[in-house]
Design a protein around this motif. Structure first.
Motif, PDB file in Angstrom:
ATOM      1  N   ALA A 139       1.011  -1.098  -0.070  1.00  0.00           N
ATOM      2  CA  ALA A 139       0.058   0.128   0.051  1.00  0.00           C
ATOM      3  C   ALA A 139       0.872   1.323   0.176  1.00  0.00           C
ATOM      4  O   ALA A 139       1.832   1.193   0.788  1.00  0.00           O
ATOM      5  N   LYS A 140       0.453   2.199  -0.723  1.00  0.00           N
ATOM      6  CA  LYS A 140       1.391   3.330  -0.869  1.00  0.00           C
ATOM      7  C   LYS A 140       1.181   4.026   0.314  1.00  0.00           C
ATOM      8  O   LYS A 140       2.007   4.955   0.766  1.00  0.00           O
ATOM      9  N   GLU A 146      -3.016   7.598   6.241  1.00  0.00           N
ATOM     10  CA  GLU A 146      -3.785   7.759   4.987  1.00  0.00           C
ATOM     11  C   GLU A 146      -4.504   9.027   4.926  1.00  0.00           C
ATOM     12  O   GLU A 146      -4.850   9.781   5.997  1.00  0.00           O
ATOM     13  N   GLU A 150      -9.557  10.623   1.316  1.00  0.00           N
ATOM     14  CA  GLU A 150     -10.010   9.687   0.856  1.00  0.00           C
ATOM     15  C   GLU A 150     -11.662   9.147   1.064  1.00  0.00           C
ATOM     16  O   GLU A 150     -12.278   8.633   0.355  1.00  0.00           O
ATOM     17  N   ASN A 258      -6.779  -8.649  -3.874  1.00  0.00           N
ATOM     18  CA  ASN A 258      -6.076  -7.515  -3.447  1.00  0.00           C
ATOM     19  C   ASN A 258      -6.253  -7.302  -1.997  1.00  0.00           C
ATOM     20  O   ASN A 258      -7.507  -7.263  -1.418  1.00  0.00           O
ATOM     21  N   SER A 260      -5.682  -5.112   0.268  1.00  0.00           N
ATOM     22  CA  SER A 260      -6.233  -3.850   0.760  1.00  0.00           C
ATOM     23  C   SER A 260      -7.644  -4.007   0.467  1.00  0.00           C
ATOM     24  O   SER A 260      -8.572  -3.149   1.226  1.00  0.00           O
ATOM     25  N   LEU A 277     -11.714   1.389  -6.109  1.00  0.00           N
ATOM     26  CA  LEU A 277     -10.466   1.266  -6.747  1.00  0.00           C
ATOM     27  C   LEU A 277     -10.484   1.378  -8.268  1.00  0.00           C
ATOM     28  O   LEU A 277      -9.308   1.004  -8.763  1.00  0.00           O
ATOM     29  N   LYS A 283      -6.911   6.960  -6.416  1.00  0.00           N
ATOM     30  CA  LYS A 283      -5.498   7.327  -6.023  1.00  0.00           C
ATOM     31  C   LYS A 283      -4.726   5.790  -6.099  1.00  0.00           C
ATOM     32  O   LYS A 283      -3.747   5.834  -6.523  1.00  0.00           O
ATOM     33  N   ASP A 284      -5.572   4.799  -5.797  1.00  0.00           N
ATOM     34  CA  ASP A 284      -4.777   3.262  -5.853  1.00  0.00           C
ATOM     35  C   ASP A 284      -5.751   2.650  -6.734  1.00  0.00           C
ATOM     36  O   ASP A 284      -6.469   1.519  -6.147  1.00  0.00           O
ATOM     37  N   CYS A 286      -6.860  -0.713  -8.665  1.00  0.00           N
ATOM     38  CA  CYS A 286      -6.619  -2.154  -8.719  1.00  0.00           C
ATOM     39  C   CYS A 286      -5.760  -2.450  -9.833  1.00  0.00           C
ATOM     40  O   CYS A 286      -6.243  -2.433 -10.998  1.00  0.00           O
TER      41      CYS A 286
END
Length: 912
Positions: A139-140, A146, A150, A258, A260, A277, A283-284, A286
């Motif tokens: 995960a970024k 976080e 979001e 995934n 997350s 996603l 932003k993230d 999949c």
């Protein structure tokens, strides 16, 4: 309604074993239903232990392959028809080209799948390890860092795309363009014309993933000849069988790779996060969703699925190996599939079918374990919300608005306020309902929505907003995030009970309320005496007719199959009430066991000749303590004659508690205390005869089963008779409940006695085969509580709709001055309601009875312990194989005659 018992033409079903006569009869009936054409229904009963699943596979696949061959030949004939006016040499040339074209497509597909199988086999032989799977890129952002934005609601109008529900996600522009080019949600090679698109498919559904996995194991047994006719092979021969093309479908919860997303736990949260996603501005994004970059892996996934016969676990592992999403990639294999397996909810709900790209039109639907299909339909559309959940939802809304309230604009601000108003309105009504005298009742939806002006809100628009905006996920996700920040420790990712998703489900039901549905309130006693009682609103679908009609009218044929489908009337009356009788085929197969392996006795009284008390465990009479003691004595005698395992099914947990309490009391029949102590209570005498175990409500059935098995078989870990613990709706690893199996400490026992409940965890999905179930005793008839609000509503609905149907059929023009339905119609409607109520009871009884005989070599006694089992009305609702094993006039005999019969029965088995 047609019952098939006649002769059929000779058909080779490719059964891997020599089928029994009942299996052959079952397969021929399935084949005939499928062959007849569109709109056919088969309601088929084949007792557990008769190889029902394998018979379904062999019949359905044989028909499908024969049907494919016929279509190939028909396509050639159609081609010849197009050139009928041309010279013969042109016709011959065109027909040869058509045959070559069809054969080439078939050979190329089979060759591709053969190469995949060979590659997999080579890897296995080399002992090659599967590539190490990275379960997802790191995960970024960790949870503690976080970006809180979001969780901020986005402006729907500014978004590039939105998705209408949990299961129809938005993709990036690039992915959408590709998917539109290749087919809606189905990725395929650009140079493929997908010749399998219009091929008939078999959709096979069952209640649990465990049952589906067992079906897949059976699917791997038989081999079937190629689907292309020999006439197209031009002298070529193919002796090799053609592999079955099977695709299992499931939810994101079981197939997401995934981390997350999969760690979120609840299905609703996983659905929302998954679609989040895939949005263009996510932003993230999949990385596993099929797209232009992983098209090769997606095709490889498809070919691997079609080349093997995978189950859900295989799909998950394959997705991890190839680094593509199994949930979405599995859809690419659907066009080429012959059999598609899926759990009940994915088939029964149209929204789920649409999301998965399932098209029932012209295809075959097989519903296994179909005895509970009507309950399954009701459960698929059921929804409920408790006052405690509404209060939690309100607190979440307050936390969220406090953080983001100033950033919410336009539609977001309005909609969040409307959600809060709905929550407040429902909470206010439930608060007031706590003061009502009755613990349960029907709720007028018009009254419910007037509070706080809910009726002024467009619920359809609000529901659409909640789905599109992922409001529930964002609020619950932020609250969990804030909890983590505040506590400084790993909090749950989302609330254990996703209350806002629960609210959304209830709002959908409230908005779609029809004449078939009712809303109920039900007070829930608090387990903690210091906490106030709770109360909940529930939506119940009273009839499955219209919900199931889209399946019945779309499919070429629907097969309802089960081990205990009797009584059949409910399926025809409530699933297919408008179908003509010639569209419905019923079959009740006998058992594969020889007649001498079954002894069924109706014990109506302990001593009928001397005026003994009748055993009648009706609600009015079952509290008779003298009868309960006689019941204990009867079971004690049975335990004396029956070796190994005896399983007793009671009408309810409450009554089982009452019976055990009475058995624990000393008898008051003139004996002195010394005599009583010497004899002991009924409970003590039972424990002296066998190790006694007891199922408890909410307890761990796994623990009870394990100790029950050990008491009978000892500690032999290699025994093949351990019960199969397939518990409906439960995780097999759950052993946390306080079951407290009641076992006596004596080491020497004559087997074990298990006290269970009809409709409980032991009554369905568990095999008490061989020594584990030498006798099954049914105590009384487990009628549902007719005074409960939901059963009152069900019975009223059946009576009303039956009366309307009878009235309309007798007066099609609805003219002529008829003032209303006549007395005969009214009586028929009342009888239909009584039958519906009684059939629910008998389906539960039949399921419990079916726990004992599990294979051809098995043998057992069945004791029906209630005088009402001796009536013709009840007997005709027992499965045919049970009726065939009934000892004639046993209801007129007593305990003594039964003991003589049981002793002789088991003595004969010991000597054989």
């Amino acid at each position: 309604m047609e019952q098939l018992t006649g002769q059929f033409r000779k058909i080779e079903f490719h059964h891997p074993f020599t089928p029994y006569d009942v299996q052959d009869q079952f397969m021929r009936t399935v084949y005939d239903v499928l062959e007849r054409g569109h709109g056919q229904i088969g309601i088929l009963e084949s007792p557990t232990g008769t190889g029902k699943s394998l018979s379904l596979i062999c019949a359905a696949m044989t028909w499908l392959r024969n049907h494919k061959k016929a279509r190939y030949e028909l396509s050639v004939e159609d081609a010849a028809e197009d050139f009928k006016d041309e010279p013969d040499w042109i016709v011959d040339q065109m027909l040869r080209r058509k045959r070559e074209e069809l054969l080439k497509k078939w050979e190329e597909r089979e060759a591709r799948l053969t190469r995949v199988r060979a590659k997999e086999k080579m890897l296995e032989q080399r002992g090659a390890k599967r590539r190490k799977v990275d379960n997802g890129t790191p995960a970024k952002k960790t949870q503690d860092s976080e970006d809180e934005d979001e969780w901020l609601l986005t402006d729907r109008e500014a978004a590039d795309a939105t998705d209408g529900d949990d299961s129809t996600p938005s993709f990036s522009k690039e992915t959408k363009t590709l998917m539109e080019k290749l087919g809606m949600g189905i990725l395929q090679r650009e140079d493929d014309e997908n010749p399998d698109d219009d091929e008939i498919k078999i959709y096979y559904t069952s209640r649990t993933h465990s049952q589906l996995s067992q079906f897949v194991s059976e699917l791997r047994r038989p081999a079937f000849p190629p689907s292309i006719p020999e006439t197209l092979l031009d002298g070529k021969s193919t002796d090799d069988p053609e592999g079955i093309k099977h695709v299992p479908l499931s939810s994101r919860q079981r197939l997401c790779i995934n981390p997350s997303v999969s760690r979120l736990g609840s299905l609703s949260a996983i659905n929302d996060r998954c679609t989040e996603l895939q949005k263009p501005k996510s932003k993230d994004r999949c990385q596993f969703v099929p797209n232009a970059d992983n098209l090769t892996q997606t095709h490889e996934f498809r070919d691997n699925v079609l080349a093997s016969v995978p189950d859900i676990e295989d799909l998950l592992n394959l997705g991890k190996k190839l680094q593509v999403c199994p949930y979405y990639s599995s859809r690419t294999a659907i066009p080429g599939a012959e059999i598609i397996t899926l759990p009940y909810p994915l088939l029964l709900q149209k929204t789920a079918r649409d999301a998965l790209g399932i098209k029932l039109e012209g295809n075959v639907v097989i519903v296994d374990e179909a005895h509970n299909i009507m309950d399954a339909v009701a459960n698929a559309y059921a929804a409920e919300i408790a006052l405690s959940e509404l209060k939690e939802a309100r607190q979440m809304l307050a936390v969220y608005v406090k953080k983001f309230g100033k950033k919410l604009k336009g539609e977001n601000r309005v909609m969040v306020a409307q959600v809060a108003r709905v929550v407040d309105g429902l909470s206010e009504w439930l608060d007031g309902a706590l003061k009502l005298k009755n613990d349960q009742g029907i709720v007028d939806p018009n009254v419910l929505v007037k509070i706080k002006g809910i009726d002024q809100i467009n619920l359809y628009t609000l529901i659409q907003y909640i789905q599109d905006s992922k409001l529930a996920y964002k609020i619950e996700g932020y609250v969990a995030h804030a909890e983590f920040q505040r506590n400084g420790e790993l909090a749950r990712t989302t609330p254990s009970t996703p209350v806002l998703h629960t609210l959304l489900s209830f709002l959908v039901s409230l908005n779609n309320l029809s004449s078939e549905g009712r809303i109920f309130y039900n007070k829930v006693p608090s387990r903690d005496q210091h906490q106030p009682p709770d109360i909940k609103l529930s939506y119940l679908l009273l009839s499955p007719t219209h919900a199931f009609s889209s399946i019945a009218t779309s499919a070429r044929a629907v097969i309802l199959a089960g081990g205990t489908m009797s009584p059949f009337e409910d399926y025809t009356a409530h699933l297919f009430p408008s179908l003509p009788p010639d569209k419905i085929t019923t079959l009740s197969c006998g058992h594969v066991i020889p007649p001498e392996n079954l002894c069924v006795w109706t014990l109506a009284s302990a001593n009928p000749k001397k005026g003994g008390t009748d055993f009648e465990f009706s609600f009015q009479k079952r509290g008779d303590r003298a009868m309960i003691r006689e019941l204990g004595v009867a079971i004690l005698n049975i335990c004396t004659a029956v070796p190994d395992g005896v399983v007793v099914f009671f009408p309810s947990y409450g009554y089982l508690d009452e019976v055990v309490e009475t058995w624990n009391r000393p008898d008051v029949d003139g004996r002195t205390p010394q005599q009583q102590q010497a004899i002991g209570t009924v409970w003590q005498r039972l424990q002296a005869r066998k190790a006694v175990f007891r199922e408890t409500k909410g307890g761990s059935s796994d623990e009870v089963l394990e100790q029950y098995t050990r008491a009978i078989l000892g500690d032999d870990k290699n025994n093949n008779h351990a019960p199969k613990t397939v518990i409906p709706g439960r995780d097999r690893t759950n052993t946390s409940a306080q079951a407290g199996p009641m076992i006596q400490t004596r080491t020497k026992t004559n087997g074990a006695l298990l006290l269970s409940v009809v409709g409980g965890k032991m009554s369905e999905g568990i095999n008490f085969s061989d020594r584990l179930g030498r006798c099954v005793i049914i105590v009384g008839l487990p009628y549902p509580n007719i005074n409960s609000a939901d059963w009152k509503a069900r019975i009223e609905y059946v009576e009303t709709t039956t009366l309307k149907r009878l009235t309309d059929s007798s007066n099609p023009s609805k003219t002529g001055g008829i003032s209303g339905p006549g007395p005969e119609a009214k009586e028929a409607a009342k009888q239909a309601a009584r039958d519906f109520y009684e059939n629910a009871c008998m389906r539960a009884v039949n399921q419990s009875i079916g726990r004992a005989i599990r294979h051809r070599g098995d043998y057992a006694a069945i004791v029906l312990l209630d005088r009402r089992f001796g009536t013709e009305r009840i007997r005709r609702k027992l499965p045919g194989w049970i009726r065939g094993g009934l000892v004639p006039d046993s209801e007129r005999g007593g305990l003594g005659q039964m003991m003589g019969r049981l002793s002789a029965f088991f003595r004969g088995k010991r000597g054989s």
